[in-house]
Design a protein around this motif. Structure first.
Motif, PDB file in Angstrom:
ATOM      1  N   PRO A 196       0.795  -1.242   0.000  1.00 22.72           N
ATOM      2  CA  PRO A 196       0.000   0.000   0.000  1.00 22.72           C
ATOM      3  C   PRO A 196       0.819   1.280   0.000  1.00 22.72           C
ATOM      4  CG  PRO A 196      -0.990  -1.596   1.465  1.00 22.72           C
ATOM      5  CD  PRO A 196       0.316  -2.192   1.020  1.00 22.72           C
ATOM      6  N   ASP A 197       1.976   1.305   0.666  1.00 20.20           N
ATOM      7  CA  ASP A 197       2.766   2.533   0.739  1.00 20.20           C
ATOM      8  C   ASP A 197       4.059   2.427  -0.062  1.00 20.20           C
ATOM      9  OD1 ASP A 197       3.981   0.659   2.291  1.00 20.20           O
ATOM     10  OD2 ASP A 197       4.382   2.001   3.987  1.00 20.20           O
ATOM     11  N   ALA A 198       4.076   1.576  -1.079  1.00 17.18           N
ATOM     12  CA  ALA A 198       5.308   1.339  -1.828  1.00 17.18           C
ATOM     13  C   ALA A 198       5.796   2.600  -2.529  1.00 17.18           C
ATOM     14  CB  ALA A 198       5.083   0.236  -2.857  1.00 17.18           C
ATOM     15  N   THR A 199       7.121   2.724  -2.597  1.00 17.89           N
ATOM     16  CA  THR A 199       7.756   3.852  -3.272  1.00 17.89           C
ATOM     17  C   THR A 199       8.613   3.335  -4.424  1.00 17.89           C
ATOM     18  OG1 THR A 199       9.601   3.785  -1.729  1.00 17.89           O
ATOM     19  CG2 THR A 199       7.794   5.297  -1.219  1.00 17.89           C
ATOM     20  N   VAL A 200       9.019   4.263  -5.293  1.00 19.78           N
ATOM     21  CA  VAL A 200       9.842   3.923  -6.449  1.00 19.78           C
ATOM     22  C   VAL A 200      10.872   5.018  -6.655  1.00 19.78           C
ATOM     23  CG1 VAL A 200       8.261   5.047  -8.095  1.00 19.78           C
ATOM     24  CG2 VAL A 200       9.789   3.237  -8.901  1.00 19.78           C
ATOM     25  N   ALA A 201      12.058   4.614  -7.117  1.00 20.29           N
ATOM     26  CA  ALA A 201      13.095   5.601  -7.438  1.00 20.29           C
ATOM     27  C   ALA A 201      13.952   5.074  -8.568  1.00 20.29           C
ATOM     28  CB  ALA A 201      13.967   5.886  -6.214  1.00 20.29           C
ATOM     29  N   THR A 202      14.404   5.988  -9.415  1.00 19.23           N
ATOM     30  CA  THR A 202      15.324   5.655 -10.498  1.00 19.23           C
ATOM     31  C   THR A 202      16.106   6.890 -10.882  1.00 19.23           C
ATOM     32  OG1 THR A 202      15.516   4.867 -12.786  1.00 19.23           O
ATOM     33  CG2 THR A 202      13.512   6.073 -12.227  1.00 19.23           C
ATOM     34  N   TRP A 203      17.322   6.650 -11.400  1.00 13.75           N
ATOM     35  CA  TRP A 203      18.129   7.779 -11.871  1.00 13.75           C
ATOM     36  C   TRP A 203      17.605   8.331 -13.189  1.00 13.75           C
ATOM     37  CZ3 TRP A 203      19.718   6.417 -16.611  1.00 13.75           C
ATOM     38  CH2 TRP A 203      19.787   5.038 -16.898  1.00 13.75           C
ATOM     39  N   ALA A 204      16.814   7.530 -13.937  1.00  5.12           N
ATOM     40  CA  ALA A 204      16.301   7.966 -15.242  1.00  5.12           C
ATOM     41  C   ALA A 204      15.191   8.995 -15.042  1.00  5.12           C
ATOM     42  CB  ALA A 204      15.774   6.770 -16.030  1.00  5.12           C
ATOM     43  N   CYS A 205      15.060   9.920 -16.000  1.00  4.15           N
ATOM     44  CA  CYS A 205      14.098  11.009 -15.784  1.00  4.15           C
ATOM     45  C   CYS A 205      13.550  11.563 -17.098  1.00  4.15           C
ATOM     46  CB  CYS A 205      14.755  12.137 -14.980  1.00  4.15           C
ATOM     47  SG  CYS A 205      13.563  13.290 -14.251  1.00  4.15           S
ATOM     48  N   THR A 206      13.169  10.668 -18.012  1.00  2.00           N
ATOM     49  CA  THR A 206      12.574  11.148 -19.255  1.00  2.00           C
ATOM     50  C   THR A 206      11.079  11.363 -19.051  1.00  2.00           C
ATOM     51  OG1 THR A 206      12.054   8.947 -20.109  1.00  2.00           O
ATOM     52  CG2 THR A 206      14.268   9.823 -20.560  1.00  2.00           C
TER      53      THR A 206
END
Length: 623
Positions: A196-206
């Motif tokens: 329910p509270d999952a997060t996401v991160a990545t260095w990519a930013c298109t």
């Protein structure tokens, strides 16, 4: 979901002019030129609010796309070690289409891992599995930190993952270099795993990536980047995915396991290792002796199939899990990795076998084709034909193994034969033939082979399980022969139509028989004639002392196999009886399934990532 088999292609790297590792497949660097540890800490840990977000939790699960050298995993592991408020359990799930071999990974980590990660990198390389497709479970910190790494295409693996993910590390190569790793179907498959509270991160930013993440179910935004990149992408899931289910674990963490054979002992070890109290009911002990008393030796050998079918995948996973779980056991209980020469059934199958191994492209140091001459050299005895050699073939002493697993688990082993079960509050009572209660718990697991069918029938719970209703008992017998009868016996396992095992100090075991409709499982002249004949058929040569052995005059052991249609087990919680689980139908693969199915049940009870792909777990679910 049926998927055409695609062999693994291992990673190959180049070094650019600045000394950075570059993938020769994708033409992109493995990490930021400003440093792998800094990138991991800023982008992936910081972008997911770690370590703060895991504090106060019992467990925390991360899912990553693109394992590479494992530097993100190592950085996360270091952060967990350094945090006094860490969760008791940290689970990391990752996928890698082009994994490194163990030797390459060890060398590259020794050269490129930042100093704070060097020791952890050495521990990772020491456990790194053979390059075989599928999921591999590695355990560190006495099981508190687990790595479930999938070798294969992420688009194929991700929909088959069973996990409840708290944070996502999106770390494939650049979208323009490796677009499949950023494609909408993969992102949707990942989102379906979100807690329910999952997060996401990545260095990519298109902009396209942010739109695809939004379409998949994430709310994302730009954040300050790292190492010269102005921006990166962070976000959180809008709603929990299909896998965001609570663990089935009860507050008491007590399980009753019915059956003290290979199935029950494997479950007891898996649960005890996760802090459970286990009670084991053993019908055989109530009659005077454990079920496998006198079962001196057996072989654990994987199987291969050209299409890498479910049986082959489960066999491979089971063999790997058994070695990981059992190699630290004391004395003769630990498996002896001696290798297995699997002799061809007939001389005409060599070309077909070569084609199978070529299609699979498994590492030659795991399985390879061998001529009759090479097979004979490996066995130390002249064998009848060539075949394949499995370097990880294991000789196991079942009686010693079961005793060691039950002892190590600290389980309370109670003599008693379960006749039926009945509901009791949130759990179940296990009753004997007189109706007396043998044990009770919120979680009861029937691991008593074909006896589980009778328990379910007597309890009025069998009708919804037509496949389980077809389970039947099949008698089998093995024979112990003097090692001197075969000039000391083979150096490795020799298998085929039957098997011949190395000397265990009191002789060599040969087997085995398959007797349908038997009234009892017993040792006798007829069965010994069959086992000796099978052993003779594996060899090429005359052994006068062996030929002089008289069937019926030798020691041996006889027991029962529980067999289901398709010869795959039935393992899982009964959908119509919550809290009641089944682990039966192991057939002649009890050693292959024991540790793996124990961990499968324990993972489901604890809400951990599954050690098996969901299609395989579903295939063995009770029905």
């Amino acid at each position: 979901m049926s998927v055409t088999y695609v062999p693994l292609v291992s990673a190959k790297v180049d070094v650019d002019a600045d000394g950075r590792l570059v993938s020769s497949v994708h033409g992109d660097v493995y990490h930021s030129p400003s440093g792998a540890l800094g990138q991991a800490e800023h982008v992936f840990l910081g972008g997911n609010g770690l370590p703060q977000r895991w504090r106060g939790r019992a467990s925390f699960t991360v899912c990553e796309t693109g394992f590479g050298l494992g530097l993100n995993f190592l950085a996360l592991w270091k952060a967990w070690r350094d945090d006094p408020q860490r969760p008791a359990a940290l689970h990391f799930v990752s996928m890698e289409a082009h994994p490194f071999s163990r030797d390459d990974l060890a060398a590259l980590l020794a050269r490129h891992a930042p100093e704070p990660l060097a020791g952890l990198g050495h521990a990772l390389a020491a456990q790194w599995p053979a390059l075989l497709p599928g999921l591999h479970r590695l355990e560190f910190e006495n099981g508190a930190v687990t790595l479930t790494v999938g070798f294969g295409d992420a688009q194929v693996l991700a929909p088959r993952l069973g996990a409840r993910v708290d944070a996502f590390f999106l770390d494939g190569f650049a979208p323009e270099r490796n677009p499949e790793m950023w494609a909408p179907p993969l992102l949707r498959a990942l989102a379906s795993l979100a807690a329910p509270d999952a997060t996401v991160a990545t260095w990519a930013c298109t902009g396209e990536l942010r739109r695809n993440l939004a379409d998949a179910g994430f709310e994302v935004r730009r954040a300050p980047g790292y190492g010269g990149k102005w921006h990166m992408t962070v976000g959180q899931v809008r709603q929990a995915g299909r896998a965001a289910l609570p663990a089935a674990v009860s507050s008491e963490r007590h399980a009753v396991v019915v059956g003290a054979g290979l199935a029950g002992a494997g479950i007891a070890q898996a649960l005890a290792g996760r802090g459970w109290r286990v009670t084991v009911l053993d019908a055989a002990r109530s009659l005077g002796a454990p079920a496998h008393a006198g079962h001196l030796a057996a072989a654990l050998t994987p199987v291969v199939a050209r299409d890498d079918n479910a049986r082959a995948r489960l066999s491979r996973a089971g063999s790997e899990r058994a070695l990981a779980r059992w190699q630290g056991l004391p004395g003769g209980a630990a498996p002896r990795v001696c290798g297995t020469v699997q002799v061809e059934r007939d001389a005409g199958r060599s070309a077909a076998l070569a084609g199978t191994l070529e299609a699979l492209a498994f590492p030659a140091d795991w399985v390879r084709q061998v001529s009759r001459e090479e097979a004979s050299a490996l066995a130390g005895l002249p064998v009848a034909r060539g075949g394949v050699f499995f370097s990880q073939g294991m000789l196991v002493q079942p009686g010693l193994l079961i005793d060691a697993l039950l002892t190590a688990s600290g389980a309370a082993v109670i003599p008693g034969r379960a006749e039926r079960v009945s509901p009791a509050g949130q759990g179940w009572r296990v009753l004997d033939a007189s109706g007396a209660e043998l044990a009770r718990a919120d979680t009861v697991i029937l691991a008593n082979a074909a006896g589980s069918r009778e328990v379910l029938a007597a309890s009025g719970l069998l009708d919804p399980l037509p496949r389980v209703a077809q389970m039947h008992a099949l008698a089998g017998e093995v024979t112990l022969i003097p090692a001197a009868a075969l000039d000391g016996g083979p150096r490795c396992i020799v298998g085929g139509e039957g098997y011949l095992l190395p000397d265990i100090g009191v002789g060599c075991v040969v087997g085995s028989t398959y007797v349908h409709d038997a009234v009892e499982a017993s040792v006798g002249a007829e069965g010994q004639g069959v086992t000796l004949g099978k052993a003779a058929g594996l060899l090429d040569g005359r052994f006068p002392a062996f030929d002089a052995l008289v069937p019926g005059s030798l020691p041996g052991w006889a027991g029962w196999r529980a067999v289901l249609p398709g010869r795959l087990p039935a393992v899982g919680e009964l959908p119509h009886a919550p809290g009641l689980w089944l682990a039966a139908g192991y057939a002649s693969r009890g050693l292959s399934w024991s540790a793996l199915m124990g961990d499968l049940i324990a993972a489901r009870l604890m809400g951990e990532p599954l050690p098996l792909e969901t299609d395989l777990a579903q295939l063995v679910s009770p029905r």
